[in-house]
Design a protein around this motif. Structure first.
Motif, PDB file in Angstrom:
ATOM      1  N   THR A 157       0.860  -1.187   0.000  1.00  0.00           N
ATOM      2  CA  THR A 157       0.000   0.000   0.000  1.00  0.00           C
ATOM      3  C   THR A 157       0.889   1.228   0.000  1.00  0.00           C
ATOM      4  OG1 THR A 157      -1.764  -1.147   1.205  1.00  0.00           O
ATOM      5  CG2 THR A 157      -1.731   1.268   1.318  1.00  0.00           C
ATOM      6  N   TYR A 158       0.574   2.214  -0.841  1.00  0.00           N
ATOM      7  CA  TYR A 158       1.443   3.388  -0.986  1.00  0.00           C
ATOM      8  C   TYR A 158       0.862   4.598  -0.269  1.00  0.00           C
ATOM      9  CZ  TYR A 158       4.411   0.821  -4.088  1.00  0.00           C
ATOM     10  OH  TYR A 158       5.283  -0.118  -4.584  1.00  0.00           O
ATOM     11  N   TRP A 159       1.803   5.481   0.150  1.00  0.00           N
ATOM     12  CA  TRP A 159       1.454   6.662   0.929  1.00  0.00           C
ATOM     13  C   TRP A 159       2.169   7.890   0.354  1.00  0.00           C
ATOM     14  CZ3 TRP A 159      -2.000   5.796   4.894  1.00  0.00           C
ATOM     15  CH2 TRP A 159      -2.162   4.462   5.287  1.00  0.00           C
ATOM     16  N   SER A 160       1.475   9.035   0.393  1.00  0.00           N
ATOM     17  CA  SER A 160       2.045  10.307  -0.048  1.00  0.00           C
ATOM     18  C   SER A 160       2.010  11.305   1.091  1.00  0.00           C
ATOM     19  CB  SER A 160       1.244  10.881  -1.232  1.00  0.00           C
ATOM     20  OG  SER A 160       1.292  10.030  -2.356  1.00  0.00           O
ATOM     21  N   VAL A 161       2.938  12.256   1.062  1.00  0.00           N
ATOM     22  CA  VAL A 161       2.895  13.399   1.967  1.00  0.00           C
ATOM     23  C   VAL A 161       2.092  14.488   1.258  1.00  0.00           C
ATOM     24  CG1 VAL A 161       4.240  15.142   3.181  1.00  0.00           C
ATOM     25  CG2 VAL A 161       5.119  12.806   2.990  1.00  0.00           C
ATOM     26  N   PRO A 162       1.026  15.011   1.869  1.00  0.00           N
ATOM     27  CA  PRO A 162       0.212  16.028   1.188  1.00  0.00           C
ATOM     28  C   PRO A 162       1.049  17.234   0.783  1.00  0.00           C
ATOM     29  CG  PRO A 162      -0.860  15.262   3.209  1.00  0.00           C
ATOM     30  CD  PRO A 162       0.536  14.697   3.223  1.00  0.00           C
ATOM     31  N   GLY A 163       0.703  17.828  -0.348  1.00  0.00           N
ATOM     32  CA  GLY A 163       1.421  19.005  -0.828  1.00  0.00           C
ATOM     33  C   GLY A 163       1.778  18.882  -2.287  1.00  0.00           C
ATOM     34  N   ASP A 164       2.571  19.833  -2.767  1.00  0.00           N
ATOM     35  CA  ASP A 164       2.877  19.919  -4.188  1.00  0.00           C
ATOM     36  C   ASP A 164       4.243  19.344  -4.559  1.00  0.00           C
ATOM     37  OD1 ASP A 164       0.452  21.250  -4.583  1.00  0.00           O
ATOM     38  OD2 ASP A 164       1.363  23.206  -4.135  1.00  0.00           O
ATOM     39  N   ASP A 165       4.978  18.810  -3.608  1.00  0.00           N
ATOM     40  CA  ASP A 165       6.315  18.299  -3.898  1.00  0.00           C
ATOM     41  C   ASP A 165       6.185  16.935  -4.585  1.00  0.00           C
ATOM     42  OD1 ASP A 165       8.901  17.331  -3.947  1.00  0.00           O
ATOM     43  OD2 ASP A 165       9.374  17.934  -1.893  1.00  0.00           O
ATOM     44  N   PRO A 166       6.566  16.830  -5.881  1.00  0.00           N
ATOM     45  CA  PRO A 166       6.397  15.547  -6.583  1.00  0.00           C
ATOM     46  C   PRO A 166       7.245  14.420  -5.996  1.00  0.00           C
ATOM     47  CG  PRO A 166       7.697  17.074  -7.909  1.00  0.00           C
ATOM     48  CD  PRO A 166       7.153  17.862  -6.754  1.00  0.00           C
ATOM     49  N   VAL A 167       8.368  14.759  -5.343  1.00  0.00           N
ATOM     50  CA  VAL A 167       9.207  13.724  -4.742  1.00  0.00           C
ATOM     51  C   VAL A 167       8.465  13.003  -3.628  1.00  0.00           C
ATOM     52  CG1 VAL A 167      11.321  13.327  -3.414  1.00  0.00           C
ATOM     53  CG2 VAL A 167      11.362  14.854  -5.390  1.00  0.00           C
ATOM     54  N   LEU A 168       7.538  13.707  -2.968  1.00  0.00           N
ATOM     55  CA  LEU A 168       6.833  13.134  -1.824  1.00  0.00           C
ATOM     56  C   LEU A 168       5.535  12.436  -2.222  1.00  0.00           C
ATOM     57  CD1 LEU A 168       7.433  15.923   0.843  1.00  0.00           C
ATOM     58  CD2 LEU A 168       8.781  13.861   0.363  1.00  0.00           C
ATOM     59  N   HIS A 169       5.294  12.355  -3.529  1.00  0.00           N
ATOM     60  CA  HIS A 169       4.139  11.598  -4.006  1.00  0.00           C
ATOM     61  C   HIS A 169       4.484  10.115  -4.016  1.00  0.00           C
ATOM     62  CE1 HIS A 169       0.627  10.438  -6.282  1.00  0.00           C
ATOM     63  NE2 HIS A 169       1.390   9.925  -7.239  1.00  0.00           N
ATOM     64  N   ARG A 170       3.668   9.297  -3.357  1.00  0.00           N
ATOM     65  CA  ARG A 170       3.916   7.850  -3.243  1.00  0.00           C
ATOM     66  C   ARG A 170       5.345   7.597  -2.769  1.00  0.00           C
ATOM     67  NH1 ARG A 170       0.457   4.214  -5.938  1.00  0.00           N
ATOM     68  NH2 ARG A 170       2.189   2.991  -6.756  1.00  0.00           N
ATOM     69  N   ILE A 171       5.731   8.308  -1.717  1.00  0.00           N
ATOM     70  CA  ILE A 171       7.100   8.259  -1.210  1.00  0.00           C
ATOM     71  C   ILE A 171       7.313   7.136  -0.203  1.00  0.00           C
ATOM     72  CG2 ILE A 171       6.667   9.869   0.703  1.00  0.00           C
ATOM     73  CD1 ILE A 171       9.865   9.564  -1.516  1.00  0.00           C
ATOM     74  N   ALA A 172       6.241   6.512   0.242  1.00  0.00           N
ATOM     75  CA  ALA A 172       6.367   5.471   1.273  1.00  0.00           C
ATOM     76  C   ALA A 172       5.379   4.353   0.979  1.00  0.00           C
ATOM     77  CB  ALA A 172       6.119   6.058   2.656  1.00  0.00           C
ATOM     78  N   TRP A 173       5.609   3.226   1.617  1.00  0.00           N
ATOM     79  CA  TRP A 173       4.699   2.097   1.453  1.00  0.00           C
ATOM     80  C   TRP A 173       4.660   1.281   2.734  1.00  0.00           C
ATOM     81  CZ3 TRP A 173       9.655   2.086  -0.350  1.00  0.00           C
ATOM     82  CH2 TRP A 173      10.459   1.001  -0.003  1.00  0.00           C
ATOM     83  N   SER A 174       3.666   0.418   2.790  1.00  0.00           N
ATOM     84  CA  SER A 174       3.542  -0.499   3.929  1.00  0.00           C
ATOM     85  C   SER A 174       2.918  -1.793   3.442  1.00  0.00           C
ATOM     86  CB  SER A 174       2.668   0.122   5.031  1.00  0.00           C
ATOM     87  OG  SER A 174       1.347   0.354   4.551  1.00  0.00           O
ATOM     88  N   TYR A 175       3.068  -2.827   4.256  1.00  0.00           N
ATOM     89  CA  TYR A 175       2.415  -4.106   4.002  1.00  0.00           C
ATOM     90  C   TYR A 175       1.401  -4.335   5.112  1.00  0.00           C
ATOM     91  CZ  TYR A 175       5.900  -4.916   0.421  1.00  0.00           C
ATOM     92  OH  TYR A 175       6.674  -4.789  -0.702  1.00  0.00           O
ATOM     93  N   GLU A 176       0.144  -4.099   4.776  1.00  0.00           N
ATOM     94  CA  GLU A 176      -0.914  -4.210   5.780  1.00  0.00           C
ATOM     95  C   GLU A 176      -1.295  -5.660   6.055  1.00  0.00           C
ATOM     96  OE1 GLU A 176      -2.039  -1.299   7.392  1.00  0.00           O
ATOM     97  OE2 GLU A 176      -0.250  -0.641   6.308  1.00  0.00           O
TER      98      GLU A 176
END
Length: 272
Positions: A213-232
């Motif tokens: 599952t992918y996670w983003s940091v809210p905002g306009d920085d494209p580097v922080l889009h889908r910058i993290a993931w987890s295995y639920e």
């Protein structure tokens, strides 16, 4: 004489690599058997990092027909799982598979012509449902020489973006995987310093860890889009990282116990 196994692995990526499989392997489509073999091989074409299953042509129960499409190609130095099956780097013939309902799985098979593996048909993992014995598989075949090792560590992991803190933890789980040569740090969510919003539009699957599952940091920085993931709901190999968050540190600034860690290169070093 000393044999450097890491160097040998890297050198071998330019060759066609084959490994025997002792399990019964089946490929299914709509419940119908496409292939059933106790003589399967794991096959990695040159520059591919993940293996496919190949079976003797006599174990294929569907009709194989010449593929009409253009042969695929890629100049990438490493062909990660995002590169489609139709891109081939070994000598052979691209084929399509005529299924029991009459439909055609375009380019879903490849007949190897290297004399040492002649007669083997490589099948597109993504085109079929697969079983090792009676165990369903996801993403790609599991390599018996690839394993996951997860270790608790009290070393402080700090992750930043342009001087801004994203996460810091001294209770991360460090995940070492196969011969990749890098480590992933899975952090408790309480140790993440920024809000995360779920982006489940394009989940990915790992044969050893399961559905990411992918996670983003809210905002306009494209580097922080889908910058993290987890295995639920991880597979058993990755149970120790269930629900923990891992960042693409190849795009960020990582330090361990206050010492900066050079950014590693991976196929995921650029934002998707």
């Amino acid at each position: 004489m000393t044999l450097d196994l890491d160097a040998q692995d890297r050198a071998g990526h330019g060759e066609l690599r084959v490994r025997a499989v002792v399990k019964r392997v089946r490929a299914l489509h709509g419940g119908e058997t496409v292939a059933d073999s106790t003589s399967a091989r794991l096959v990695c074409e040159p520059r591919r990092v993940v293996a496919s299953y190949a079976v003797p042509e006599s174990d294929v129960r569907a009709e194989l027909v010449p593929h009409d499409g253009e042969p695929g190609g890629s100049d990438r130095p490493v062909l990660d799982p995002r590169v489609p099956f139709t891109v081939h780097t070994a000598p052979g013939e691209a084929l399509s598979v005529r299924l029991g309902d009459g439909t055609l799985a375009e380019g879903a098979a490849f007949r190897l012509t290297d004399p040492e593996v002649a007669g083997l048909i490589v099948l597109d993992f993504g085109a079929f449902d697969w079983l090792d014995e009676d165990e369903p598989l996801v993403s790609h075949p599991r390599d018996p020489c690839h394993r996951i090792d997860v270790c608790r560590s009290s070393r402080t992991v700090r992750i930043e973006r342009d001087g801004g803190l994203l996460a810091e933890s001294s209770r991360a789980m460090w995940l070492f995987e196969g011969t990749f040569g890098w480590v992933r740090h899975y952090l408790p969510r309480e140790d993440v310093a920024v809000p995360l919003v779920i982006d489940d539009s394009r989940p990915t699957f790992c044969a050893y860890k399961g559905r990411a599952t992918y996670w983003s940091v809210p905002g306009d920085d494209p580097v922080l889009h889908r910058i993290a993931w987890s295995y639920e709901e991880p597979l058993h190999d990755a149970e120790q990282v269930r629900g923990l968050v891992c960042f693409f540190t190849e795009r960020l600034d990582l330090s361990i116990d206050g010492t900066p860690v050079p950014r590693m290169w991976t196929p995921w070093a650029e934002p998707d």
